[in-house]
Design an enzyme around this catalytic site. Structure first.
Site, short mmCIF file in Angstrom:
data_model
loop_
_atom_site.label_atom_id
_atom_site.label_comp_id
_atom_site.label_asym_id
_atom_site.label_seq_id
_atom_site.Cartn_x
_atom_site.Cartn_y
_atom_site.Cartn_z
N SER A 117 0.84 -1.21 0.00
CA SER A 117 0.00 0.00 0.00
C SER A 117 0.86 1.24 0.00
CB SER A 117 -0.87 -0.03 1.26
OG SER A 117 -1.45 1.24 1.48
N TYR B 168 -2.07 -1.73 10.99
CA TYR B 168 -2.33 -2.14 9.59
C TYR B 168 -1.17 -1.70 8.69
CZ TYR B 168 -3.81 -1.57 4.80
OH TYR B 168 -3.82 -1.59 3.42
N LYS C 279 2.04 -3.83 6.38
CA LYS C 279 2.48 -3.71 4.98
C LYS C 279 3.98 -3.46 4.92
CE LYS C 279 -1.51 -4.55 3.35
NZ LYS C 279 -1.74 -5.90 2.78
C1 UD1 Z 1 -6.96 4.30 3.88
C2 UD1 Z 1 -5.82 4.02 4.80
C3 UD1 Z 1 -4.75 3.31 4.06
C4 UD1 Z 1 -5.27 2.03 3.48
C5 UD1 Z 1 -6.52 2.28 2.66
C6 UD1 Z 1 -7.16 0.95 2.39
C7 UD1 Z 1 -5.86 5.76 6.52
C8 UD1 Z 1 -5.15 6.95 7.06
N1 UD1 Z 1 -5.34 5.24 5.41
O1 UD1 Z 1 -6.49 5.17 2.86
O2 UD1 Z 1 -3.69 3.03 4.93
O3 UD1 Z 1 -4.30 1.42 2.69
O4 UD1 Z 1 -7.45 3.09 3.35
O5 UD1 Z 1 -8.31 1.10 1.66
O6 UD1 Z 1 -6.84 5.32 7.06
N2 UD1 Z 1 -12.72 10.69 3.60
C9 UD1 Z 1 -13.72 11.55 4.00
N3 UD1 Z 1 -14.86 11.03 4.52
C10 UD1 Z 1 -15.06 9.66 4.66
C11 UD1 Z 1 -14.02 8.78 4.25
C12 UD1 Z 1 -12.87 9.33 3.74
O7 UD1 Z 1 -13.59 12.77 3.88
O8 UD1 Z 1 -16.11 9.26 5.16
C13 UD1 Z 1 -11.48 11.24 3.02
C14 UD1 Z 1 -10.23 10.92 3.83
O9 UD1 Z 1 -9.99 11.92 4.76
C15 UD1 Z 1 -9.18 10.86 2.71
C16 UD1 Z 1 -9.94 10.39 1.48
O10 UD1 Z 1 -11.31 10.64 1.76
O11 UD1 Z 1 -8.71 12.15 2.45
C17 UD1 Z 1 -9.74 8.93 1.19
O12 UD1 Z 1 -9.99 8.20 2.38
P1 UD1 Z 1 -10.03 6.59 2.40
O13 UD1 Z 1 -10.91 6.10 1.33
O14 UD1 Z 1 -10.32 6.17 3.79
O15 UD1 Z 1 -8.56 6.17 1.98
P2 UD1 Z 1 -7.15 6.56 2.62
O16 UD1 Z 1 -7.29 7.25 3.92
O17 UD1 Z 1 -6.38 7.28 1.57
#
Ligand code: UD1
Length: 339
Positions: free
Chosen positions: A125, A150, A154
């Site tokens: 990842s 997690y 990785k």
């Molecule tokens: C997350 C994990 C990452 C993992 C991946 C697996 C964290 C910090 N990182 O990535 O280690 O490999 O998932 O799928 O948890 N967001 C919102 N509202 C929401 C959900 C997300 O605003 O309800 C935003 C988050 O702040 C982020 C973006 O959307 O900026 C993507 O979030 P997400 O889909 O959870 O992925 P990552 O955080 O990049």
């Protein structure tokens, strides 16, 4: 060529099984069904016209893993997806994550090390980079201290493979560092099936769009980005699946320069949370109910891939736009709710 796909009924695993079968590989799936369903086999069969062999097996059971490899002594390689992936849960249950994600990796590598020659692809990842100092992120960017158990699995997983490859010339391995996978197969026969409340952005958006969730919380709009929301590299799961096939072909052809290599798998393009919401609104024709809330602890500001290494060495490039990936995610969401 016969390939074991662990976690082959999961989101990325199932799309990879489809691409492998489309390219003529014989596939055996192991899955413990902890975060997937046996119905996914029907979707794979409907798309490819071929039902892969499936065994329900918990990879933590070492004796059963050993027995599996004895019964399938003709395996040429393994693509290892089976793992737990919820960041928050990993903080609550670190030992479960270390056992699920690292114990099982060791058992598989022990079996592969006994073979005259074997190929191995690991699901890593972009989380290993943390907040990278330079964007886009290249593979030689330093690995930063993990934010969660997690993320640590990785990082340590990559080290376990690297250390094993150093003393096992018969083992050929690649770690693929995924950026943010999304979307579903264009046939809408397989897709993402999050259990409970989705933690990831795209399934939360589509579930809100379809009315299962009331509104999306956008985690922070005061980040140092163009619109203040975090930036990520969202890649269509079919493009990601194809990267596995190219990586496997490289290993099988013996084209790899070293017996352990690492590749970023992303689009190279960063999109903010608000841009992802706009994409949803464009492809669905719906307004999304959302609200800006506090930052989520542990989120990095910005992460997107430099894909040059995968482009030149694997001959792989992502094809789909964010809107195309979003359209497939939206169609899948609507279909899975009407079934
Ligand atoms: C997350 C994990 C990452 C993992 C991946 C697996 C964290 C910090 N990182 O990535 O280690 O490999 O998932 O799928 O948890 N967001 C919102 N509202 C929401 C959900 C997300 O605003 O309800 C935003 C988050 O702040 C982020 C973006 O959307 O900026 C993507 O979030 P997400 O889909 O959870 O992925 P990552 O955080 O990049």
């Amino acid at each position: 060529m016969k390939i074991l796909v662990t976690g082959g009924l999961g989101f990325i695993g199932s799309h990879t099984v489809v691409e492998l079968q489309n390219e003529g590989f014989e596939v055996v799936i192991i899955d413990d069904l902890s975060n997937s369903s046996e119905n996914v086999l029907d979707g794979i069969t409907a798309i490819t016209g071929k039902k892969p062999v499936f065994e329900k097996l918990d990879l933590r059971e070492k004796a059963k893993v050993q027995d599996f490899f004895k019964r399938h002594s003709d395996l040429d390689g393994v693509i290892h997806f089976a793992a737990s992936k919820a960041v928050g849960e990993s903080v609550e249950k670190p030992l479960l994550y270390y056992e699920n994600n690292l114990g099982t990796l060791v058992y598989i590598l022990q079996e592969l090390s006994k073979k005259e020659r074997a190929s191995f692809i690991f699901s890593s990842s972009c989380t290993v980079y943390g907040q990278a100092d330079k964007l886009p992120i290249t593979e030689d960017a330093p690995v930063k201290k993990a934010e969660s158990p997690y993320g640590n699995t990785k990082q340590i997983g990559e080290e376990i493979i690297s250390d094993t490859c150093k003393v096992t010339p018969s083992l050929q391995a690649i770690s693929l560092r995924y950026f943010n996978p999304m979307g579903a197969h264009p046939t809408v026969k397989i897709g993402e099936l999050p259990i409970g409340v989705p933690q990831n952005l795209v399934p939360f958006i589509t579930q809100t769009g379809v009315g299962i969730r009331e509104k999306l919380s956008v985690f922070g709009d005061d980040y140092p980005t163009d619109d203040g929301t975090c930036v990520r590299d969202y890649i269509h799961v079919v493009d990601l699946a194809k990267a596995h096939v190219e990586a496997l072909k490289r290993l099988m052809a013996g084209d790899n320069e070293k017996n352990y290599e690492v590749f970023n798998v992303g689009t190279g393009k960063g999109s903010s949370v608000l841009e992802v919401i706009e994409s949803f609104e464009r492809v669905s024709g719906k307004k999304l109910n959302y609200q800006i809330v506090d930052r989520r602890p542990g989120d990095v500001v910005s992460a997107y891939a430099d894909t040059a290494k995968a482009n030149t060495i694997l001959g792989w490039k992502s094809q789909s736009t964010l809107d195309e990936a979003m359209k497939s995610a939206w169609e899948w969401e609507q279909k899975s709710r009407t079934n």
